[in-house]
Design a protein around this motif. Structure first.
Motif, PDB file in Angstrom:
ATOM      1  N   LEU A 131       0.837  -1.195   0.000  1.00  0.00           N
ATOM      2  CA  LEU A 131       0.000   0.000   0.000  1.00  0.00           C
ATOM      3  C   LEU A 131       0.874   1.247   0.000  1.00  0.00           C
ATOM      4  N   ASN A 132       0.325   2.307  -0.557  1.00  0.00           N
ATOM      5  CA  ASN A 132       1.049   3.574  -0.620  1.00  0.00           C
ATOM      6  C   ASN A 132       0.428   4.549   0.382  1.00  0.00           C
ATOM      7  N   PHE A 133       1.117   4.808   1.479  1.00  0.00           N
ATOM      8  CA  PHE A 133       0.630   5.751   2.486  1.00  0.00           C
ATOM      9  C   PHE A 133       1.812   6.248   3.310  1.00  0.00           C
ATOM     10  N   ARG A 134       1.597   7.336   4.007  1.00  0.00           N
ATOM     11  CA  ARG A 134       2.662   7.898   4.837  1.00  0.00           C
ATOM     12  C   ARG A 134       2.905   7.015   6.057  1.00  0.00           C
ATOM     13  N   THR A 135       4.161   6.829   6.389  1.00  0.00           N
ATOM     14  CA  THR A 135       4.520   6.014   7.553  1.00  0.00           C
ATOM     15  C   THR A 135       5.357   6.801   8.558  1.00  0.00           C
ATOM     16  N   ASP A 136       5.418   8.118   8.380  1.00  0.00           N
ATOM     17  CA  ASP A 136       6.290   8.939   9.222  1.00  0.00           C
ATOM     18  C   ASP A 136       5.507   9.805  10.211  1.00  0.00           C
ATOM     19  N   LEU A 137       4.243   9.458  10.459  1.00  0.00           N
ATOM     20  CA  LEU A 137       3.405  10.254  11.355  1.00  0.00           C
ATOM     21  C   LEU A 137       3.454   9.652  12.757  1.00  0.00           C
ATOM     22  N   ARG A 138       3.973  10.383  13.699  1.00  0.00           N
ATOM     23  CA  ARG A 138       4.122   9.834  15.048  1.00  0.00           C
ATOM     24  C   ARG A 138       2.823   9.884  15.847  1.00  0.00           C
ATOM     25  N   GLU A 139       1.925  10.783  15.489  1.00  0.00           N
ATOM     26  CA  GLU A 139       0.670  10.889  16.232  1.00  0.00           C
ATOM     27  C   GLU A 139      -0.242   9.737  15.807  1.00  0.00           C
ATOM     28  N   PRO A 140      -0.702   8.890  16.747  1.00  0.00           N
ATOM     29  CA  PRO A 140      -1.445   7.678  16.375  1.00  0.00           C
ATOM     30  C   PRO A 140      -2.698   7.921  15.542  1.00  0.00           C
ATOM     31  N   THR A 141      -3.486   8.967  15.850  1.00  0.00           N
ATOM     32  CA  THR A 141      -4.715   9.178  15.079  1.00  0.00           C
ATOM     33  C   THR A 141      -4.401   9.528  13.624  1.00  0.00           C
ATOM     34  N   ALA A 142      -3.403  10.380  13.410  1.00  0.00           N
ATOM     35  CA  ALA A 142      -3.028  10.747  12.041  1.00  0.00           C
ATOM     36  C   ALA A 142      -2.480   9.542  11.290  1.00  0.00           C
ATOM     37  N   GLN A 143      -1.663   8.740  11.974  1.00  0.00           N
ATOM     38  CA  GLN A 143      -1.086   7.572  11.312  1.00  0.00           C
ATOM     39  C   GLN A 143      -2.154   6.531  10.997  1.00  0.00           C
ATOM     40  N   LEU A 144      -3.117   6.356  11.905  1.00  0.00           N
ATOM     41  CA  LEU A 144      -4.185   5.385  11.652  1.00  0.00           C
ATOM     42  C   LEU A 144      -5.090   5.855  10.519  1.00  0.00           C
ATOM     43  N   ASP A 145      -5.418   7.138  10.476  1.00  0.00           N
ATOM     44  CA  ASP A 145      -6.232   7.648   9.371  1.00  0.00           C
ATOM     45  C   ASP A 145      -5.550   7.398   8.030  1.00  0.00           C
ATOM     46  N   ALA A 146      -4.239   7.601   7.968  1.00  0.00           N
ATOM     47  CA  ALA A 146      -3.507   7.367   6.722  1.00  0.00           C
ATOM     48  C   ALA A 146      -3.557   5.892   6.329  1.00  0.00           C
ATOM     49  N   LEU A 147      -3.414   5.010   7.310  1.00  0.00           N
ATOM     50  CA  LEU A 147      -3.454   3.578   7.025  1.00  0.00           C
ATOM     51  C   LEU A 147      -4.851   3.133   6.605  1.00  0.00           C
ATOM     52  N   VAL A 148      -5.875   3.604   7.307  1.00  0.00           N
ATOM     53  CA  VAL A 148      -7.254   3.217   6.994  1.00  0.00           C
ATOM     54  C   VAL A 148      -7.639   3.675   5.593  1.00  0.00           C
ATOM     55  N   GLU A 149      -7.199   4.862   5.217  1.00  0.00           N
ATOM     56  CA  GLU A 149      -7.486   5.344   3.860  1.00  0.00           C
ATOM     57  C   GLU A 149      -6.829   4.446   2.826  1.00  0.00           C
ATOM     58  N   ALA A 150      -5.612   4.006   3.088  1.00  0.00           N
ATOM     59  CA  ALA A 150      -4.926   3.109   2.155  1.00  0.00           C
ATOM     60  C   ALA A 150      -5.611   1.750   2.082  1.00  0.00           C
TER      61      ALA A 150
END
Length: 227
Positions: A131-150
């Protein structure tokens, strides 16, 4: 008078056909077609009914199975410990990065599976392989939103990520519904900077019971093993 001019020598007019008689072959063909259509329709209705009966019989009837008390399990290969219901199976390792905890002892994670938790260790590198998504977000909510969108699970049946306060480590949670199931996705940042993906699923009508008695207690029990 010439012979061929006599009335007897002239060709007699063809008799008019009886309309009732001429329509009989057509009616017979029409009745035959109607009969065949009726037989085919009845046969299809029987097959559909039989298929539906067999399909319903093949779907297991699930009920809420109260879990027993939690017991601690150490997973040395993942450097984790957690507590699971004693009447559930031990964690089933699927590969070098994931394992499943289920009520029926299987590693099935499809929509028809029994209640389960699917846990991926070091999740961001694992998911980013496909999957193509950002993996450099340390804040859990932002990182989870990026993963869920992917993962294409950010539609109207899934909410936005929120802070999950029950975990011993920073974490975020998403809730949603999919094909008659309710599910949660939790993303947790461990002290060693690995991210832990925790997906939990059960039938919607039983989900809250499993969430309060199994899913959340298991998540809250996760600890990083000390070297």
């Amino acid at each position: 008078m010439p012979e061929n001019d006599t009335p007897a020598a002239q060709s007699a007019p063809e008799p008019l056909s009886d309309p009732a008689e001429s329509g009989k072959p057509f009616r017979r063909e029409w009745l035959l077609i109607l009969g065949l259509f009726t037989l085919i329709t009845l046969g299809l209705m029987f097959l559909i009914e039989e298929y539906g009966r067999q399909s319903l019989a093949a779907v297991p009837t699930r009920t809420f199975m109260p879990p027993a008390e939690l017991r601690e399990v150490r997973l040395e290969q993942f450097k984790l410990s957690l507590r699971v219901p004693s009447n559930w199976s031990a964690p089933i390792v699927r590969d070098a990065h994931s394992f499943v905890i289920s009520s029926d002892g299987s590693a099935d994670t499809r929509t028809t599976a029994a209640p389960f938790m699917y846990i991926v260790v070091d999740a961001l590198p694992v998911f980013s392989r496909q999957l193509n998504f950002r993996t450099d977000l340390r804040e859990p909510t932002a990182q989870l939103d990026a993963l869920v969108e992917a993962l294409n699970r950010n539609g109207p049946r899934f909410n936005r990520a929120a802070i999950f306060s029950g975990s011993p480590y920073p974490a975020a949670i998403v809730r949603g519904f999919e094909r008659g199931n309710a599910l949660t996705i939790i993303l947790m940042r461990l002290p060693d900077e690995r991210w832990l993906y925790i997906g939990a699923q059960a039938e919607a009508q039983f989900f809250r019971a499993y969430e309060s008695s199994v899913f959340l207690p298991v998540v809250n029990s996760i600890r990083l093993l000390q070297p």
